[in-house]
Every structure is written in C-alpha cells, then in structure tokens.
Scaffold this active site. Structure first.
Site, PDB file in Angstrom:
ATOM      1  N   GLN A   1       4.101   7.232   2.287  1.00  0.00           N
ATOM      2  CA  GLN A   1       3.568   6.529   3.145  1.00  0.00           C
ATOM      3  C   GLN A   1       3.444   4.883   2.644  1.00  0.00           C
ATOM      4  O   GLN A   1       2.739   4.759   1.621  1.00  0.00           O
ATOM      5  CB  GLN A   1       2.112   7.159   3.399  1.00  0.00           C
ATOM      6  CG  GLN A   1       2.080   8.391   4.483  1.00  0.00           C
ATOM      7  CD  GLN A   1       2.702   8.150   5.679  1.00  0.00           C
ATOM      8  OE1 GLN A   1       1.691   7.819   6.479  1.00  0.00           O
ATOM      9  NE2 GLN A   1       3.895   8.413   6.119  1.00  0.00           N
TER      10      GLN A   1
ATOM     11  N   TRP B   1       0.890  -1.242   0.024  1.00  0.00           N
ATOM     12  CA  TRP B   1      -0.083  -0.050  -0.013  1.00  0.00           C
ATOM     13  C   TRP B   1       0.707   1.138   0.041  1.00  0.00           C
ATOM     14  O   TRP B   1       1.973   1.381   0.681  1.00  0.00           O
ATOM     15  CB  TRP B   1      -0.907   0.209   1.308  1.00  0.00           C
ATOM     16  CG  TRP B   1      -1.613   1.394   1.649  1.00  0.00           C
ATOM     17  CD1 TRP B   1      -1.037   2.404   2.394  1.00  0.00           C
ATOM     18  CD2 TRP B   1      -2.715   1.842   1.187  1.00  0.00           C
ATOM     19  NE1 TRP B   1      -1.713   3.309   2.342  1.00  0.00           N
ATOM     20  CE2 TRP B   1      -2.911   3.136   1.850  1.00  0.00           C
ATOM     21  CE3 TRP B   1      -3.740   1.099   0.424  1.00  0.00           C
ATOM     22  CZ2 TRP B   1      -4.278   4.068   1.434  1.00  0.00           C
ATOM     23  CZ3 TRP B   1      -4.921   1.970   0.334  1.00  0.00           C
ATOM     24  CH2 TRP B   1      -4.951   3.207   0.766  1.00  0.00           C
TER      25      TRP B   1
ATOM     26  N   GLU C   1      -5.151  18.393   6.272  1.00  0.00           N
ATOM     27  CA  GLU C   1      -3.620  17.632   6.336  1.00  0.00           C
ATOM     28  C   GLU C   1      -2.770  18.084   5.465  1.00  0.00           C
ATOM     29  O   GLU C   1      -3.053  18.959   4.652  1.00  0.00           O
ATOM     30  CB  GLU C   1      -4.254  16.104   6.036  1.00  0.00           C
ATOM     31  CG  GLU C   1      -5.175  15.318   6.982  1.00  0.00           C
ATOM     32  CD  GLU C   1      -5.381  14.119   6.593  1.00  0.00           C
ATOM     33  OE1 GLU C   1      -5.794  13.367   7.739  1.00  0.00           O
ATOM     34  OE2 GLU C   1      -5.652  13.756   5.610  1.00  0.00           O
TER      35      GLU C   1
ATOM     36  N   TRP D   1      -9.395   8.902  -0.497  1.00  0.00           N
ATOM     37  CA  TRP D   1      -9.637   7.936   0.703  1.00  0.00           C
ATOM     38  C   TRP D   1     -10.903   7.252   0.714  1.00  0.00           C
ATOM     39  O   TRP D   1     -11.205   6.304   1.251  1.00  0.00           O
ATOM     40  CB  TRP D   1      -9.526   8.735   2.059  1.00  0.00           C
ATOM     41  CG  TRP D   1      -8.103   8.857   2.379  1.00  0.00           C
ATOM     42  CD1 TRP D   1      -7.513  10.242   2.465  1.00  0.00           C
ATOM     43  CD2 TRP D   1      -7.150   8.088   2.784  1.00  0.00           C
ATOM     44  NE1 TRP D   1      -6.038   9.978   2.838  1.00  0.00           N
ATOM     45  CE2 TRP D   1      -6.025   8.672   3.135  1.00  0.00           C
ATOM     46  CE3 TRP D   1      -7.313   6.669   3.116  1.00  0.00           C
ATOM     47  CZ2 TRP D   1      -4.780   7.733   3.583  1.00  0.00           C
ATOM     48  CZ3 TRP D   1      -6.087   6.023   3.384  1.00  0.00           C
ATOM     49  CH2 TRP D   1      -4.805   6.456   3.809  1.00  0.00           C
TER      50      TRP D   1
ATOM     51  N   ARG E   1      -0.313  16.943  12.644  1.00  0.00           N
ATOM     52  CA  ARG E   1       0.534  16.091  11.734  1.00  0.00           C
ATOM     53  C   ARG E   1       0.975  16.898  10.452  1.00  0.00           C
ATOM     54  O   ARG E   1       0.578  17.791  10.197  1.00  0.00           O
ATOM     55  CB  ARG E   1      -0.066  14.844  11.761  1.00  0.00           C
ATOM     56  CG  ARG E   1      -1.521  14.859  10.609  1.00  0.00           C
ATOM     57  CD  ARG E   1      -2.010  13.541  10.620  1.00  0.00           C
ATOM     58  NE  ARG E   1      -3.396  13.634  10.174  1.00  0.00           N
ATOM     59  CZ  ARG E   1      -4.439  13.525  10.747  1.00  0.00           C
ATOM     60  NH1 ARG E   1      -4.401  13.542  12.081  1.00  0.00           N
ATOM     61  NH2 ARG E   1      -5.723  13.530  10.160  1.00  0.00           N
TER      62      ARG E   1
ATOM     63  N   ASP F   1       0.318   9.130   0.919  1.00  0.00           N
ATOM     64  CA  ASP F   1       0.846  10.512   0.803  1.00  0.00           C
ATOM     65  C   ASP F   1       2.396  10.454   0.081  1.00  0.00           C
ATOM     66  O   ASP F   1       3.228   9.616   0.870  1.00  0.00           O
ATOM     67  CB  ASP F   1       0.985  11.235   1.851  1.00  0.00           C
ATOM     68  CG  ASP F   1      -0.202  11.309   2.776  1.00  0.00           C
ATOM     69  OD1 ASP F   1      -1.264  10.694   2.244  1.00  0.00           O
ATOM     70  OD2 ASP F   1      -0.315  11.926   3.683  1.00  0.00           O
TER      71      ASP F   1
END
Ligand code: FRU
Length: 608
Positions: A161, A142, A315, A407, A261, A145
């Site tokens: 990520q 997987w 984000e 998402w 974050r 970002d």
C-alpha cells in the site's frame, strides 16, 4: 471632471518559471500549465499541510485525480509526478486547495508555487538517519500493508500500500519491489494504480497453474479491493512475470452492501477450487468464498463472529496449512490469520490467529480445555501489522512479512522522506505446547544469515549476578547488529538485558522465568514523544517451561525484533534513539544465572 472608475474583470495573475505557468483562478483554485520539457513535475509538500485535490488533464481528458499536501508555509520534501508518457501533449494540473484563503493574493503566497518546477531527475538518495539498513522501505512516500506477495520465476514479489505523493496515507496504489534473497529489494514500477472504481486497497496474488481464469497458464492473478464510496473486490493478472498487470474488464467481481476488503486467495488442490478469505471488517468476521475461475464467487461460510479479539475492525486475512513440528505421523493444522485494528494486546493494531481445521468450505477453530477459542498473537510487539504470507513460496515454505508500524502513530513517526518499513521476513511453523494448544512459530527467514558481517563479540559461558555485565555493541553501520544469547534462570530469578547509548537512552528486555514472560520496555528508548501511544512496555509469553530461553535479536536503525530461537516468541518494536545503542548490559535480580553462547554479529547494510 468626473473620475472614471473602471471595475472590469480582474486579470488572472500568472507566474511563469522552469517549465510551468501557474495561473491563479480564485482563492482555492490554481491551474498549472506545463510549458517546458522534463520527466517529472516536482510537487512541494508540507507534511502536515492540508490536502489539495489535483486533476491531471492531458489534451483535456482527466488522466489522474489524487490528493497532495501542497506546501503552504514550508516545503518539507518534493514528490515527483511522472509526466513522461504524455510528452508533446497539452498537460494541465488543476489544483483545488481545500484551505480557505481570503484573497487570491493570499493564495499566491503559498510556498508550493515558488517551488513547483519540471525536472528530469528525482533524487531518491536517503536523507533519513532512521531509515532501516536491512528492512524493506519505499524510496519515498507512505507505505502500509504488504500486498500481492507471490514467488515467481525465482523472484520474491512484494507489493505494498503506497502513496506516491506524500508520506502520509492517501492515494492507495500498489508499489512494487522484488528480491532474489529477501534481503536486497529492487524497486519496480507500481503494479496497480487507482482507477474509476477507486483506490487500490490490500489484496493477494497467486500463480494460476491450471489456467482456471483463462488469462494463460501460470499467469500471476491478483485480487484486490477497489475502494471509493464502497469497497468492492477486483481482479487483475500479469502474463509477464509480474512486471505489468491488466485489470479484468468485468471488475468488480464481488460487491456487497457492507465494508469488506483485503481478499486473500489460494488454489485448493484437494477440492480443485480457489478459496478466498475476505475481511468483513465492521462485522468482525471473515467471509470464506470459493470459485472455479476467480470471476464467479460463492460465499461458502463465515468465520469468527464473537471469537478471539474483537476490539477493532478485522482486516487482512490469510489461511494456510502447516505440518505440526515434532509430531509423530503427519499431523497438519490450518492457521487463519486475522489482523485487527485497534484491539491489539498493547493498543492499536496487531495480528491475531486461530489454529484449527479447514475442509474446503468451513474453518473450525480449536478450543481450549474450557471449550473457548483462545486468542493468540503472532507477534507481541506494537509494530507488527497486516502480516500475510507469500503464495507459491519454494519448498513448502510459509514465509510471512508484516508492516512494521501501528495505526496509532504510523503517520507521526520521526521520518519524512518515507514512512514505514516492513518487518523481517519470517518462516511460519506450528508447534504444540504443554497446554495442549497449537501455536504458530515465527523464525527469521534463513536468508538473513547472509547479513552477518564480523563476529563482534563472543563469550561462551559465564555466570551472571546482580551487577551489570556490559559488552560493547558494534559501531559501524550505525550499530546495526544481531545478538544471540542463551539464558538459563532458576526459580525466582529475573534477568535483564539493556541496550543503551551514551545519552542513557535504552531498551530494557526483562526475562521473568517464574512468569515465563519476556518484556520489552521502550519508554526511554530515544524519541518517544511524537505520540502518547508510543512509549510502551510489551510482554510476551515465552512458551518455554524450563527456565531456559535462547534469544535472537535484530537491531536496525529504528527497530528491534526479538525471537526465541525456535520461533516460540516474536516481538517487534520500533525505537528512535538519538544515537545508536552502543552497549549491552546483562544482570540477574538475585543469585547467579547462567549465560552461554553470547554472540554479537555486526551486520552489513543491504537495502535502502
Ligand atoms: C489495513 C488496511 C486494510 C486496507 C488498507 C488500506 O492496514 O486498513 O484493511 O485494505 O489498510 O490502505
């Protein structure tokens, strides 16, 4: 005679094969002892299985703790656990399955145990028909970002990520790839791995030209979010050009009571300080920090409460300054990028931005004529998220790359070996439109022209009526191609461009010159039923006001990116046609429209 009933402790059942001994300790606990040689322990995964917790013990010490969807009924794919650095040691993988099993015998029946084995090799050759041919994808696992992008020693570094143990989100680790031309990506070892502070969430990198942190002049410095029970910001650095990273022993460098974050920092030459934006996710604002040395941070200001799109968490921020194109004098503006999920214009995740001014402490967004701060989107498709820019790019370029998914359905798209690609890299600019507002422009990075193979079709100029004008699309390399076309519509005319395959699966682009919009309809584009959120029509303002629209369209195996020639429009959408689109048809709703410079290039496959 009395029958003797023996009720002693039951014997642990074990299975032994290919370098492993599997001991069943209970209904939800199994121990795998490594008994043979090999580089990898191959873990059998069921993509929709439940997550098990795995503890890797080396000579009794816990080295890793991660989750994997170990196969129960069927093995969808294997993932490797690299054990090469522990050779000669006692290695145990302690597996706690979270699935309820009535008996140990039932637990023994799980598909994974029959397939777990040591191996010296792991086959990463592509098994997916939808794997992009010229977009970056991870070899397996997987990805979300893009992270820590920095240009150093002529290399474009792209971290991301990554879940090394499956094709759904988990175990966030910074995967790493490098490129010399933004097209060929070479896989590197992951740079930052989870530790006692948690998983490694998104963050940024830059070159410390002044050795402000004391890690060495020109060290690559990185800020990321350590995420476990809380989210904290941590620092790492590389003194070998980005091959290996050392975590700062004083981590975390920022803690707070609320979720924050995705730190994104840059060296502010004018004020001789580091500036860092941190997404205060649930408060839907950006925190702006400054620091002399990357270790001590001061909260300088906050931006965004109640501004722009507020439909989801904020984000992945970014902040950069660019010259205004076409301006007389040296006008410059700042862009503050804010990724948002959900709350995008077509549902789910999307990238909004604000244009304004930044004085080293505070970002002030421009307002429109009514005094409100307008919401602006970097891309008007459904599959453009977490977009941020490279630090230290050459020639003052501001090059951005995004995650090409949403998402809403990223974990369900019809691929298995890997999930998700990046968008094409894009060059950012700022232009001023007739409404007096400044906007970001996005044009494909110039390197991408090198992808062009043969000129498959060219027609210089023709008039377009109500009946379809159809040309064939290239067929080799599964039809990957670049289409260029100049459209010229008169009042009241609506132009459609349809990409279709023989089965009738199609993508319809509609240019409405009165409304000054371009729409992208993927409701019948192929496989769309894996999520109710996937079939969609996305619509973009063209930011062109004279009926003329020049398009540049990139068609890969599972995505289409549409750009206006000057970057005034960008639209990125995934598509999963059962077979490639083979035809392009154009028509006009009424009267005659003008088409010129229609060109179709077949493209070379350059990446995995
Ligand atoms: C955005 C995001 C980030 C976070 C990361 C975790 O897609 O939610 O905010 O750092 O993904 O993988």
């Amino acid at each position: 005679m009395m029958a003797l009933l023996c009720l002693g402790p039951s014997v642990v059942q074990a299975q032994e094969r290919q370098g492993v001994k599997v001991e069943f300790l209970g209904t939800n606990n199994t121990m795998i002892r490594i008994t043979g040689e090999g580089k990898y322990l191959m873990l059998p995964i069921q993509d929709n299985g439940e997550e098990a917790t795995l503890n890797l013990l080396v000579d009794g010490k816990q080295e890793k703790n991660f989750t994997a969807r170990l196969a129960k009924n069927k093995v969808d794919y294997m993932v490797p656990l690299d054990l090469s650095s522990y050779r000669g040691k006692h290695i145990i993988l302690d597996v706690i399955s979270n699935q309820s099993r009535a008996t140990v015998r039932e637990a023994q029946g799980d598909a994974c145990w029959k397939n777990i084995a040591m191996s010296d090799t792991f086959d990463i050759s592509n098994r997916e028909k939808f794997r992009p041919a010229f977009h970056h994808t991870p070899d397996y696992g997987w990805m979300n970002d893009p992270n820590g992008m920095v240009y150093a020693d002529s290399l474009w570094h792209l971290c991301y990520q990554w879940n090394p143990y499956g094709s759904k989100w988990a175990n966030m680790t910074w995967g790493h790839a490098t490129s010399r031309d933004l097209i060929h990506w070479e896989r590197q070892e992951p740079t930052i791995l989870p530790d006692g502070l948690g998983m490694i969430f998104s963050g940024s990198s830059a070159i410390d030209h002044h050795n402000s942190a004391g890690f060495g002049k020109d060290a690559i410095v990185t800020l990321y979010t350590s995420a476990a029970a809380s989210q904290m910001q941590s620092l790492a650095y590389s003194t070998d050009g980005g091959n290996t990273f050392t975590k700062y022993p004083g981590n975390p460098v920022i803690t707070m009571e609320t979720e924050a974050r995705d730190p994104n920092m840059f060296w502010d030459e004018a004020h001789q300080q580091w500036v860092m934006l941190l997404a205060h996710a649930l408060e839907k604002e950006m925190l702006i920090y400054t620091s002399p040395d990357l270790k001590q941070w001061t909260l300088a200001s906050r931006f965004g409460k109640g501004m722009g799109a507020q439909g989801g968490v904020w984000e992945c921020p970014d902040l950069f300054e660019l010259p205004v194109s076409g301006s007389t004098g040296n006008e410059k503006k700042w862009a503050l990028v804010c990724n948002l999920n959900p709350g995008g214009p077509f549902g789910g995740s999307a990238t909004q931005y604000f244009i304004g001014d930044f004085d080293g402490t505070t970002f002030k967004a421009d307002t429109d004529t009514t005094g409100t701060i307008p919401t602006k989107w970097m891309d008007y498709g459904k599959d453009h998220y977490a977009a941020v820019s490279w630090s230290d790019a050459p020639n003052n370029r501001r090059t951005v790359i995004g995650w090409m998914s949403n998402w809403q359905y990223a974990a369900e798209v019809p691929t298995l070996q890997y999930r998700s690609a990046n968008t094409l890299p894009r060059e950012m600019g700022i232009f001023k439109d007739t409404d007096g507002q400044y906007y970001l422009s996005s044009t494909p990075s110039p390197e991408l022209e090198a992808l062009r193979g043969g000129l498959h079709h060219q027609s210089r100029r023709f008039s377009l009526g109500k009946s379809d004008n159809t040309i064939s699309l290239p067929t080799h390399n599964d039809g990957i191609c670049e289409i260029l076309v100049d459209l010229e519509a008169r009042k009241g005319q609506v132009l459609t461009l349809t990409l279709a395959n023989k089965a009738g699966e199609r993508v319809v682009l509609t240019y409405d010159s009165d409304k000054e919009t371009l729409a992208f309809d993927r409701t019948q584009s192929g496989i769309v039923n894996f999520s109710q959120d996937f079939p969609a029509v996305t619509v973009a303002p063209t930011h062109r006001h004279n009926g003329k629209l020049s398009l540049r369209i990139f068609v890969d195996r599972s995505s289409i990116e549409v750009f206006e020639k000057e970057g005034r429009l960008a639209m990125t959408n995934l598509v999963f046609p059962n077979s490639p689109y083979t035809e392009l048809s154009l028509k006009c709703s009424k009267g005659k429209a003008k088409i010129s410079n229609l060109k179709v290039y077949s493209l070379n496959t350059k990446t995995k």
